[in-house]
Write an enzyme that holds these catalytic residues in place. Sequence first.
Site, PDB file in Angstrom:
ATOM      1  CG  ASP A  27      -0.256  -0.388   2.500  1.00  0.00           C
ATOM      2  OD1 ASP A  27       0.989  -0.297   2.565  1.00  0.00           O
ATOM      3  OD2 ASP A  27      -0.935  -0.785   3.448  1.00  0.00           O
ATOM      4  CG  ASN A  42      -8.167   0.336  12.162  1.00  0.00           C
ATOM      5  OD1 ASN A  42      -7.352  -0.473  11.717  1.00  0.00           O
ATOM      6  ND2 ASN A  42      -8.551   1.406  11.498  1.00  0.00           N
ATOM      7  CG  HIS A  91      -5.474  -1.101   8.988  1.00  0.00           C
ATOM      8  ND1 HIS A  91      -5.253   0.248   9.095  1.00  0.00           N
ATOM      9  CD2 HIS A  91      -4.258  -1.673   9.203  1.00  0.00           C
ATOM     10  CE1 HIS A  91      -3.974   0.471   9.332  1.00  0.00           C
ATOM     11  NE2 HIS A  91      -3.354  -0.688   9.411  1.00  0.00           N
ATOM     12  CD  GLU A 127      -8.156   2.448   7.671  1.00  0.00           C
ATOM     13  OE1 GLU A 127      -7.989   1.545   8.503  1.00  0.00           O
ATOM     14  OE2 GLU A 127      -7.598   3.550   7.753  1.00  0.00           O
TER      15      GLU A 127
HETATM   16  C1  F6R Z   1       1.832  -1.164   6.167  1.00  0.00           C
HETATM   17  C2  F6R Z   1       0.419  -1.468   6.330  1.00  0.00           C
HETATM   18  C3  F6R Z   1      -0.286  -1.425   7.621  1.00  0.00           C
HETATM   19  C4  F6R Z   1       0.548  -1.908   8.797  1.00  0.00           C
HETATM   20  C5  F6R Z   1      -0.249  -1.885  10.092  1.00  0.00           C
HETATM   21  C6  F6R Z   1       0.612  -2.222  11.276  1.00  0.00           C
HETATM   22  O1  F6R Z   1       2.213  -1.377   4.818  1.00  0.00           O
HETATM   23  O2  F6R Z   1      -0.212  -1.754   5.368  1.00  0.00           O
HETATM   24  O3  F6R Z   1      -1.436  -2.225   7.524  1.00  0.00           O
HETATM   25  O4  F6R Z   1       0.990  -3.210   8.535  1.00  0.00           O
HETATM   26  O5  F6R Z   1      -0.807  -0.629  10.287  1.00  0.00           O
HETATM   27  O6  F6R Z   1       1.605  -1.257  11.408  1.00  0.00           O
HETATM   28  P1  F6R Z   1       2.801  -1.448  12.442  1.00  0.00           P
HETATM   29  O7  F6R Z   1       3.532  -2.659  12.005  1.00  0.00           O
HETATM   30  O8  F6R Z   1       3.632  -0.195  12.276  1.00  0.00           O
HETATM   31  O9  F6R Z   1       2.179  -1.586  13.778  1.00  0.00           O
END
Ligand code: F6R
Length: 227
Positions: free
Chosen positions: A58, A124, A126, A131
């Site tokens: 993403d 959350n 995601h 989301e």
């Molecule tokens: C990153 C992404 C997000 C993260 C998620 C967890 O490319 O797509 O979904 O994987 O927000 O983030 P961290 O690992 O920083 O807690």
Amino acid sequence: MRVEVLPVEKWAGTVAAEFEDRLGPGLRLCLATGATPIPVYSLLASDALASSTVFLLDEFGGLPPGHPGRCETMLRSALLDRVPAREFHFPVVDATDLEIECRRYRDLIDDGGLDLAVLGLGMNGHLGLNEPGSGAQQPTRVVELTPETRDGARRYGANPPPNWGLAMGLVEILAAREVWLLVTGPTKAEVLDGVVNGPVTEQLPASLLRGHPNAVIWADEEAGSLM
Ligand code: F6R
């Protein structure tokens, strides 16, 4: 869905070794950024991705090219600058027509699919930037970010944080032959418990992995403490 809960000190080494085991000629991977996978990426041998194609999961919108908070920048500095991939593809959020760009990226992924998608878990629930409310049939598209995800982006140095992004769709992610969800730390314990033991619901997109035939959660004991 398989759930592996590992001692904190063994987590990164175990996941990195399993990852290197999967690698073979022509493997097509989707890789997440964020904080969670970095200890795994840092353990990979420098030639680990030499014959693999990597798709970035993403990207945040509205940050200039090369900004340290951009997912592309993060993946390059955490991994690809040291461990180059044979091919690296990413969504171009600066494209003038984002609808065309989403289709281009989706077609590129669909042309062979993904062998392994490596994901992180949002606070959350995601997956990527899919989301809460994102369904399994949602394709790669432009998405609006929730306040929780914008807070997450602040941690990566994006200030003010972006309010939109380009997300690989759940339809492309769930079509991967294997999906890994990497989860570490005590702050993820509650959401991970919901993913594993709560209802399967679009309100917690990661719970949709329970319908995938080959999904593995790699959690450390802190993240797995409530399951
Ligand atoms: C990153 C992404 C997000 C993260 C998620 C967890 O490319 O797509 O979904 O994987 O927000 O983030 P961290 O690992 O920083 O807690």
